[in-house]
Design an enzyme around this catalytic site. Structure first.
Site, PDB file in Angstrom:
ATOM      1  CE1 TYR A   1     -23.974 -24.617  23.042  1.00 32.95           C
ATOM      2  CE2 TYR A   1     -26.330 -24.354  22.934  1.00 32.95           C
ATOM      3  CZ  TYR A   1     -24.922 -24.013  23.005  1.00 32.95           C
ATOM      4  OH  TYR A   1     -24.928 -22.657  23.746  1.00 32.95           O
TER       5      TYR A   1
ATOM      6  CE1 TYR B   1     -29.402 -22.104  23.497  1.00 38.07           C
ATOM      7  CE2 TYR B   1     -27.707 -20.849  22.732  1.00 38.07           C
ATOM      8  CZ  TYR B   1     -28.267 -21.536  23.805  1.00 38.07           C
ATOM      9  OH  TYR B   1     -27.415 -21.934  24.931  1.00 38.07           O
TER      10      TYR B   1
ATOM     11  NE  ARG C   1     -29.026 -18.606  28.288  1.00 38.27           N
ATOM     12  CZ  ARG C   1     -27.861 -18.463  28.640  1.00 38.27           C
ATOM     13  NH1 ARG C   1     -26.910 -19.258  28.437  1.00 38.27           N
ATOM     14  NH2 ARG C   1     -27.271 -17.456  29.367  1.00 38.27           N
TER      15      ARG C   1
ATOM     16  CG  HIS D   1     -24.491 -17.722  25.217  1.00 36.88           C
ATOM     17  ND1 HIS D   1     -25.774 -17.634  24.805  1.00 36.88           N
ATOM     18  CD2 HIS D   1     -24.101 -18.685  25.373  1.00 36.88           C
ATOM     19  CE1 HIS D   1     -26.519 -19.156  25.121  1.00 36.88           C
ATOM     20  NE2 HIS D   1     -25.364 -19.807  25.303  1.00 36.88           N
TER      21      HIS D   1
ATOM     22  CG  HIS E   1     -21.628 -21.849  26.549  1.00 34.47           C
ATOM     23  ND1 HIS E   1     -22.136 -21.997  27.715  1.00 34.47           N
ATOM     24  CD2 HIS E   1     -22.450 -21.901  25.710  1.00 34.47           C
ATOM     25  CE1 HIS E   1     -23.416 -22.015  27.668  1.00 34.47           C
ATOM     26  NE2 HIS E   1     -23.594 -21.939  26.233  1.00 34.47           N
TER      27      HIS E   1
HETATM   28  C1  BEZ Z   1     -27.026 -22.552  27.221  1.00 36.48           C
HETATM   29  O1  BEZ Z   1     -26.323 -23.657  26.661  1.00 36.48           O
HETATM   30  O2  BEZ Z   1     -26.466 -21.803  27.428  1.00 36.48           O
HETATM   31  C2  BEZ Z   1     -27.945 -23.374  28.050  1.00 36.48           C
HETATM   32  C3  BEZ Z   1     -28.914 -23.946  27.772  1.00 36.48           C
HETATM   33  C4  BEZ Z   1     -30.007 -24.070  28.661  1.00 36.48           C
HETATM   34  C5  BEZ Z   1     -30.265 -23.805  29.810  1.00 36.48           C
HETATM   35  C6  BEZ Z   1     -29.106 -23.020  30.326  1.00 36.48           C
HETATM   36  C7  BEZ Z   1     -27.910 -22.853  29.571  1.00 36.48           C
HETATM   37 FE    FE Z   2     -25.529 -21.844  25.242  1.00 37.37          FE
END
Ligand code: BEZ
Ligand code: FE
Length: 276
Positions: free
Chosen positions: A157, A191, A212, A215, A217
């Site tokens: 990010y 990521y 993860r 995705h 957000h």
């Molecule tokens: C996210 O940005 O998706 C995320 C990153 C770390 C922990 C939970 C969500």
């Molecule tokens: Fe994320």
């Protein structure tokens, strides 16, 4: 209160909470003490393990600053964040399901017009995102405020870089009067969450990966509707069934279609829950 032993200590602590005047605080503290003591008894916690736990929590706190929230990562990876989201967002069937907020939202994201490129220079494959914000009965919700944020092709990010001159791969825009929105951005990629701290050590020690699934957000707000905090997940991602923070819901998975010109296209509609 003297000579407390392992059979009498829990009641002694609970008795001390009797003076708490705030009823909710009393309920939470009482339950916390009961569960904490029951946990220590169940695992027969040794003094060395107690100290290891204290050191782990200390390191978790020391890892936190205004850009890194290791305690939220801890909550996320223990499933506590997703449990809290699930318990507090019982929306009617047909509404878009919520999922975890994550630690990378920024209050002060740049404003964009429909059609703009929210990537703002972030590295990644070009992608167009389109959709409509609707109410539960299918009618469009006009002019909803859409906050979008995502990681770049390297899995970071913008807030994870120290040298960026301006925010990237995040922005705020309004849907039009018919509820429709479209914007350009970059392709979402899987990521790993930051794993150079105590939470990363915990994942490694329990033989779990930090990834993860890809995705995007979204936070969507409109007058008269519950605020929606969610993601859209990319179909076929290898981590959909092992998301490190337990956030995936089938209804949030969508296809990012590769177009003949090599760019990607995502279409996703959001359904908001009207306030009672
Ligand atoms: C996210 O940005 O998706 C995320 C990153 C770390 C922990 C939970 C969500
Ligand atoms: Fe994320």
């Amino acid at each position: 209160m003297r000579n407390l032993n392992q059979d009498t200590i829990t009641q002694a602590v609970l008795a001390r909470l009797a003076t708490t005047t705030d009823p909710r605080l009393k309920e939470i503290m009482t339950s916390l003490v009961q569960h904490l003591h029951a946990f220590a008894r169940e695992v027969k916690l040794t003094e060395a393990e107690w100290l290891q736990g204290i050191e782990f929590l200390t390191a978790t706190g020391q890892m936190c600053d205004n850009k890194r929230q290791e305690f939220i990562l801890l909550s996320d990876t223990l499933g506590l964040s997703m449990l809290t989201v699930a318990m507090n967002n019982d929306k009617p069937l047909g509404c878009t399901e919520p999922t975890v907020f994550g630690p990378f939202f920024l209050e002060e994201a740049p404003r964009f017009k429909l059609g703009d490129d929210v990537a703002n220079g972030a590295k990644g494959e070009p992608c167009m995102v389109r959709g409509t914000v609707k109410s539960l009965d299918g009618t469009p919700v006009p002019n909803a405020l859409i906050n979008v944020w995502q990681a770049d092709a390297d899995g970071n990010y913008d807030v994870q870089y120290t040298h960026l001159a301006h925010p990237q791969a995040r922005g705020i825009l309004n849907a039009d009067a018919e509820g429709k929105f479209h914007f350009r951005t970059i392709l979402a990629e899987a990521y790993p969450i930051p794993s150079d701290g105590p939470v990363g050590k915990m994942l490694a020690a329990t033989k779990n990966h930090p990834w993860r699934p890809a995705h995007l957000h979204f936070m969507i707000e409109a007058p008269g509707y519950e605020r929606l905090i969610t993601h859209v997940f990319r179909d076929h991602d290898q981590y959909l069934d092992s998301d490190v923070v337990f956030g995936v819901r089938s209804s949030l998975i969508a296809d990012w279609v590769k177009l003949p010109d090599g760019t990607y296209s995502l279409e996703f509609d959001f359904v908001l829950n009207p306030l009672k």
